[in-house]
Design a protein around this motif. Structure first.
Motif: not given
Length: 107
Positions: A52, A54-55, A90-95, A101
């Motif tokens: 994926t 990021t957007t 969808p990509w998220s920071q949790e991935l 991090k």
């Protein structure tokens, strides 16, 4: 059994190569960012990477998947490679990995 070990080794080598590719806007490799959802390798050593961005409007939406595909295709043990882009989920920071991090000061 030996073929299975070779496939596992090939999978590890593919991930090593993927970890050399960085998102140009974020100083973390795309694997640690969580952009790689899966790596499939068939018995003919043809590779399919599900990834994926990021957007959907990511500035490197065309070049980043091509870079991944080209680098994997250049590996001697790989017969062919294809990258498929998905936005589900969808990509998220949790991935992101803990390492990513930490690198970005989110921990």
């Amino acid at each position: 059994m030996e073929a299975e070990i070779d496939m596992a080794e090939l999978g590890e080598k593919i991930i090593e190569v993927i970890k050399t590719i960085y998102d140009p806007e974020i100083p973390v490799d795309i694997y640690e960012l969580g952009l790689i959802y899966d790596v499939f390798i068939n018995e003919d050593r043809e590779v399919k990477i599900l990834m994926t961005l990021t957007t959907p409007n990511c500035p490197v939406a065309e070049s980043l998947p091509m870079e991944v595909e080209d680098k994997i295709k250049s590996m001697k043990m790989v017969k062919d490679a294809e990258v498929e882009i998905t936005f589900d989920p969808p990509w998220s920071q949790e991935l992101m990995s803990e390492e990513a991090k930490l690198e970005l000061g989110m921990l």
